[in-house]
Design a protein around this motif. Structure first.
Motif, short mmCIF file in Angstrom:
data_model
loop_
_atom_site.label_atom_id
_atom_site.label_comp_id
_atom_site.label_asym_id
_atom_site.label_seq_id
_atom_site.Cartn_x
_atom_site.Cartn_y
_atom_site.Cartn_z
N ASP A 18 -2.41 1.11 2.80
CA ASP A 18 -1.27 1.48 3.64
C ASP A 18 -1.60 1.00 5.05
N CYS A 36 -4.81 -7.31 6.58
CA CYS A 36 -4.43 -7.06 5.18
C CYS A 36 -5.35 -7.77 4.19
N ASN A 76 -6.29 -0.32 11.34
CA ASN A 76 -6.03 -0.29 9.90
C ASN A 76 -7.31 -0.13 9.09
N SER A 88 -3.70 -2.25 -2.36
CA SER A 88 -3.89 -0.81 -2.53
C SER A 88 -3.89 -0.07 -1.20
N SER A 108 4.86 1.21 8.92
CA SER A 108 3.78 0.83 8.02
C SER A 108 4.34 -0.01 6.87
N ARG A 109 3.42 -0.64 6.17
CA ARG A 109 3.79 -1.44 5.00
C ARG A 109 2.65 -1.36 3.99
N GLY A 110 3.00 -1.19 2.74
CA GLY A 110 2.01 -1.22 1.69
C GLY A 110 1.59 -2.64 1.39
N ASN A 155 -7.79 3.10 6.55
CA ASN A 155 -8.07 2.94 5.12
C ASN A 155 -9.53 3.19 4.76
#
Length: 284
Positions: A79, A122, A152, A77, A72-74, A156
């Protein structure tokens, strides 16, 4: 644990990995299920699954991206799960969201968002997180990447306000219709000139999808498709935000003008490099 960290740090340094001590701690924290900060407080004799740690270390020594190893990658806001099917989200791309917020500070002002080439999702998901009344559509031509973006959205809590369409840019999108269109269109397309791909760092060159990187001879091929599509799909008062590569701003500004857009903003990334531009339909 201490000996494991020391051994990994030395190996990573020998492989030319930047910040080897930090990366060794990240890998060890992942194996132990701890945060890197908690790891700093753990006794040096803490038991470690050496086989699992060494398997991850071997992959990093081959320059596989750290995000692939951690899973994972931030971003903003969020994840986000990552995979080799997409680019790893980068902090510089957060400049797109910063630019959008500067142009549309009212959180109720955005209702429909389109993200072209959504990858992990993203940009789309970060925009939806900031505009709670908005619904968004991500378009992604790679089926595995589209599936990851959907995952994703669920991860989220944004699946109910988004959809991901597997399509080659706008091939499956109709006309915007009277009074319709997207309030915001986002795109971080492939923009690396084909001749520059061989010079990219190993983590990118060997592990991230070429199709998400290769922008053609001058790096601008995708924009030649996106700009007429955006003109067709953008709402009358909508805004188009594009990420682009080093030195491409003048050519891209000229392309925007030729397709009937006015430049609204040009913003630099964290390194001070021009990275994002925003445009709207030309005012008559």
């Amino acid at each position: 644990m201490g000996a494991t960290l020391d051994r990994a740090t030395a190996a990573l340094r020998g492989a030319g990995i930047d910040s080897p001590a930090r990366e060794a701690r990240l890998l060890l924290a992942h194996v132990l299920g701890e945060s890197p900060g908690a790891l700093m407080l753990a006794p040096r004799d803490t038991m470690v699954s050496v086989s699992r740690f060494d398997a991850l270390l071997a992959r990093r020594l081959r320059h596989e991206p750290m995000a692939h190893l951690l899973g994972s990658r931030g971003f903003w806001s969020l994840d986000l799960a990552v995979s080799p099917a997409t680019l790893v989200p980068r902090a510089d791309s957060e400049t797109v969201i910063e630019t959008l917020l500067a142009l549309r500070p009212e959180r109720g002002a955005v209702r429909r968002v389109l993200d072209l080439g959504t990858g992990t999702g993203c940009l789309l998901l970060a925009a939806l997180a900031e505009y709670p009344s908005a619904w968004g559509l991500g378009v992604e031509r790679a089926p595995q990447a589209a599936a990851l973006a959907r995952a994703n959205a669920r991860r989220n809590g944004l699946a109910g306000r988004s959809a991901v369409l597997c399509s080659d840019w706008g091939a499956a999108l109709g006309e915007r219709g009277r009074g319709g269109g997207f309030d915001v269109i986002l795109a971080n397309p492939p923009y690396i000139p084909s001749g520059d791909l061989s010079g990219l760092m190993a983590e990118v060159r060997h592990w991230e999808p070429r199709a998400a990187l290769d922008g053609g001879a001058d790096g601008l091929d995708a924009y030649r498709t996106i700009l007429p599509l955006a003109m067709r799909l953008l709402a009358e008062e909508g805004v188009l935000l594009l990420e682009f590569g080093i030195g491409q701003a003048p050519a891209l500004v000229a392309m925007l003008a030729a397709h009937g857009f006015d430049l609204l903003a040009l913003r630099c990334d964290l390194g001070g490099i021009e990275r994002v531009m925003a445009a709207r339909r030309r005012l008559v």
